[in-house]
Design an enzyme around this catalytic site. Structure first.
Site, PDB file in Angstrom:
ATOM      1  N   GLU B   9     -26.512  24.419 -26.093  1.00  0.00           N
ATOM      2  CA  GLU B   9     -25.776  25.533 -27.059  1.00  0.00           C
ATOM      3  C   GLU B   9     -24.682  25.674 -26.396  1.00  0.00           C
ATOM      4  O   GLU B   9     -24.388  26.206 -25.305  1.00  0.00           O
ATOM      5  CB  GLU B   9     -26.694  26.778 -27.144  1.00  0.00           C
ATOM      6  CG  GLU B   9     -28.108  26.314 -27.633  1.00  0.00           C
ATOM      7  CD  GLU B   9     -29.031  27.670 -27.287  1.00  0.00           C
ATOM      8  OE1 GLU B   9     -28.578  28.729 -27.214  1.00  0.00           O
ATOM      9  OE2 GLU B   9     -30.065  27.416 -27.097  1.00  0.00           O
ATOM     10  N   ARG B  58     -26.709  23.316 -35.553  1.00  0.00           N
ATOM     11  CA  ARG B  58     -26.500  24.626 -36.100  1.00  0.00           C
ATOM     12  C   ARG B  58     -25.227  25.184 -35.536  1.00  0.00           C
ATOM     13  O   ARG B  58     -24.896  25.219 -34.573  1.00  0.00           O
ATOM     14  CB  ARG B  58     -27.725  25.604 -35.731  1.00  0.00           C
ATOM     15  CG  ARG B  58     -27.641  27.201 -35.980  1.00  0.00           C
ATOM     16  CD  ARG B  58     -28.719  28.106 -35.472  1.00  0.00           C
ATOM     17  NE  ARG B  58     -28.548  29.380 -35.920  1.00  0.00           N
ATOM     18  CZ  ARG B  58     -28.660  30.340 -35.143  1.00  0.00           C
ATOM     19  NH1 ARG B  58     -29.316  30.213 -33.819  1.00  0.00           N
ATOM     20  NH2 ARG B  58     -28.671  31.533 -35.569  1.00  0.00           N
ATOM     21  N   TYR B  60     -22.760  28.657 -35.830  1.00  0.00           N
ATOM     22  CA  TYR B  60     -22.903  29.906 -35.958  1.00  0.00           C
ATOM     23  C   TYR B  60     -21.905  30.980 -35.430  1.00  0.00           C
ATOM     24  O   TYR B  60     -21.346  30.287 -34.543  1.00  0.00           O
ATOM     25  CB  TYR B  60     -24.215  30.535 -36.004  1.00  0.00           C
ATOM     26  CG  TYR B  60     -25.022  30.252 -34.719  1.00  0.00           C
ATOM     27  CD1 TYR B  60     -25.281  28.768 -34.172  1.00  0.00           C
ATOM     28  CD2 TYR B  60     -25.075  31.199 -33.643  1.00  0.00           C
ATOM     29  CE1 TYR B  60     -25.940  28.385 -33.252  1.00  0.00           C
ATOM     30  CE2 TYR B  60     -25.873  30.797 -32.581  1.00  0.00           C
ATOM     31  CZ  TYR B  60     -26.338  29.427 -32.430  1.00  0.00           C
ATOM     32  OH  TYR B  60     -26.614  28.904 -30.885  1.00  0.00           O
ATOM     33  N   ASP B  62     -21.774  33.858 -32.361  1.00  0.00           N
ATOM     34  CA  ASP B  62     -22.593  34.647 -31.575  1.00  0.00           C
ATOM     35  C   ASP B  62     -22.193  35.672 -31.198  1.00  0.00           C
ATOM     36  O   ASP B  62     -20.856  36.079 -31.305  1.00  0.00           O
ATOM     37  CB  ASP B  62     -23.022  33.561 -30.633  1.00  0.00           C
ATOM     38  CG  ASP B  62     -24.365  33.962 -29.839  1.00  0.00           C
ATOM     39  OD1 ASP B  62     -25.217  34.599 -30.270  1.00  0.00           O
ATOM     40  OD2 ASP B  62     -24.353  33.526 -28.521  1.00  0.00           O
ATOM     41  N   GLU B  68     -20.334  29.078 -32.187  1.00  0.00           N
ATOM     42  CA  GLU B  68     -21.249  28.456 -31.291  1.00  0.00           C
ATOM     43  C   GLU B  68     -21.801  27.410 -32.071  1.00  0.00           C
ATOM     44  O   GLU B  68     -22.025  27.532 -33.352  1.00  0.00           O
ATOM     45  CB  GLU B  68     -22.415  29.664 -30.812  1.00  0.00           C
ATOM     46  CG  GLU B  68     -23.306  29.049 -29.850  1.00  0.00           C
ATOM     47  CD  GLU B  68     -24.289  30.003 -29.112  1.00  0.00           C
ATOM     48  OE1 GLU B  68     -23.882  31.243 -29.064  1.00  0.00           O
ATOM     49  OE2 GLU B  68     -25.222  29.451 -28.625  1.00  0.00           O
TER      50      GLU B  68
END
Lengths: 60, 457
Positions: B9, B58, B60, B62, B68
């Site tokens: 991540e 994924r 998105y 953060d 992220e």
């Protein structure tokens, strides 16, 4: 002003620069030189502005 | 290497830089505005900034307005490296679109996306690693193992950085992130950042698996450093699962030792371990390597590759011969670039051009960043082929649950169905169908999803 984490002073810096505790390795320079030539304008023209502009809230 | 789910991540930094023509009193977009502008280019931006993607990843926003990207669940190193790099390309694409909009609006500023771990004022953000692990092994055992590994791992996997010491001098350090780690374990990744985040979110059947969540590592730029970071850690977890132990190599004071390691480019400065020895970073990593080689069978090519690079890197550092790994390890390449720049210009360590050079290494823009230039010039090693990197933008890894989710989302988009997804389930919202749970991250097929395709295609 908040202290800048990465130092950004120029030759007016009153403190002597610190050398990392390791002798410089022999650098195979030719390949890196062409890269550094390619970005010389970036490193010299707007370096201080760029570095000082980088301010972001911390994450995780 | 044991089969396990691997994931990364990456929180990206964003900087808005004034350009020629910018009036001094003209307000620049804030970071929050810049990130909002970037995510306006994503599908369904009016509804959400959280996107599961057909490639299994994924995307998105953060905490702290950081874009992220979380990689898909991978069980192969090459898949992970390729999927992780795909995230970089996607985030840079969003920045390119946002920059085009700034030009249209006459705003003399450019948004840069940085894959690094601290801004210029010491605010930090992470690149978190995820490793699935068996629930039936004591978590404290994993924690001791990871502590023994992670304190000294930066000598192999750090990204290199410049920091200002309390006395005002500037120093090169092996790792950017190590400076911000305050404890060994914690569930608070913002105020008391640990080596290992103890939150227990397996995103899978929790009776069978846990997710080990390492948050002390740097954001790696070179593919081989990424592969080394994750592959080496996975092999050390294999050691524990084979009954081995490195508990005696845990430093007495792990955080103090981490600071010591970070300032010692030779990996020799010693610190006391709970086993009663005084050891340096190279000593500890060599000892771990010996135990892994003794206990873990490198049954696949990736494992052999990792063990060879760990061995060669430690030998090179111990011999002060960094050129031997000069294209494979992030911090070594940054060190070489800085040294060469200083030789050419006479710049001292506090010169802004050096700080700018470090940031260029992490800048994702092909125009102002270094990584594409270095790759084109053959100055960095690669781990994936160009074809693997290109495919990872649109195609999920074939061997894990990510394949099911990716194919489902791609199919729904193709048919203009409204769909939602999370790590452990997918659901068709329009037309409405029941949620399909995907509790096993190692299973790459779902009869229920296939039935949905047959019904509605």
């Amino acid at each position: 002003m908040e202290q800048i984490h990465r130092r950004t002073s120029r030759s007016a810096d009153p403190a002597p620069p610190e050398e990392p505790p390791m002798p410089p390795p022999a650098v195979a320079a030719q390949g890196l030189d062409s890269i550094l030539d390619d970005i010389s304008d970036i490193l010299e023209s707007d370096a201080l502005t760029f570095v000082q502009s980088y301010s972001q809230t911390g994450g995780q | 290497m044991n089969r396990r789910i691997l994931g990364l991540e990456t929180e990206y930094g964003v900087v808005v830089v004034p350009q020629k023509g910018h009036a001094g009193d003209e307000q620049l977009p804030t970071v929050e505005q810049a990130v909002k502008l970037m995510f306006e280019a994503t599908p369904n931006a009016f509804r959400t900034t959280n996107h599961f993607l057909p490639n299994g990843g994924r995307l998105y926003v953060d905490i702290g307005s950081h874009p992220e990207y979380a990689s898909a669940e991978c069980d192969q190193l090459a898949d992970l490296v390729a999927n992780d790099r795909a995230g970089d390309r996607m985030v840079q694409d969003l920045a390119d679109i946002a920059n085009a909009r700034l030009v249209e609006r006459g705003v003399a500023a450019v948004i840069h996306v940085m894959r690094n771990n601290a801004d210029s004022f010491g605010n930090t953000f992470g690149c978190h690693e995820n490793y699935s692990a068996a629930r039936d092994i004591d978590f404290e055992k994993y924690l001791r193992t990871l502590t023994a590994l992670l304190v000294t791992r930066p000598i192999l996997t750090g990204c290199g950085d410049l920091v200002t010491e309390p006395d005002g001098t500037t120093r090169f350090v092996v790792s950017s992130r190590s400076e911000h780690i305050a404890t060994t374990s914690s569930a608070d990744p913002t105020k008391n950042r640990p080596l290992v985040n103890t939150k227990d979110e397996p995103h899978a059947d929790r009776s069978r698996w846990r997710r080990l969540h390492v948050i002390s590592g740097d954001s790696s730029m070179i593919e081989t450093t990424t592969a080394l970071k994750v592959g080496w850690t996975a092999l050390v977890l294999d050691l524990v699962e084979a009954g081995g132990s490195i508990d005696d190599l845990v430093p007495h004071d792990p955080i103090a030792a981490m600071r010591t390691v970070n300032r010692d480019l030779r990996g020799r400065a010693t610190f006391p371990t709970v086993g009663g020895r005084a050891m340096g970073a190279v000593d500890v990593q060599r000892e771990i390597l010996a135990r892994v080689r003794n206990r873990v069978e490198p049954a696949d090519a990736s494992s052999s590759w990792v063990l060879e690079l760990v061995t060669r890197s430690l030998d090179a550092i111990a011999a002060d011969d960094l050129e031997r790994v000069g294209t494979e390890l992030d911090w070594v390449l940054v060190w070489r670039l800085l040294q060469r720049h200083r030789e050419r210009t006479g710049a001292h360590w506090g010169d802004p051009s050096l700080a700018r050079l470090v940031l260029s290494f992490h800048d994702l823009s092909p125009r102002t960043g270094l990584i594409d230039r270095l790759r084109a010039a053959g100055e960095i090693a690669t781990f994936c082929t160009s074809e693997q990197l290109a495919a990872a933008r649109t195609t999920a890894p074939a061997t894990t649950r990510a394949r099911v989710r990716g194919e489902f989302l791609g199919w729904a988009a193709q048919h203009r169905y409204r769909a939602t997804a999370d790590w452990g389930h997918v659901r068709l919202d329009k037309p409405t169908r029941s949620q399909i749970d995907l509790p096993d991250p190692f299973v790459n097929h779902s009869d229920e999803v296939q039935a949905l395709f047959a019904e509605l295609s």
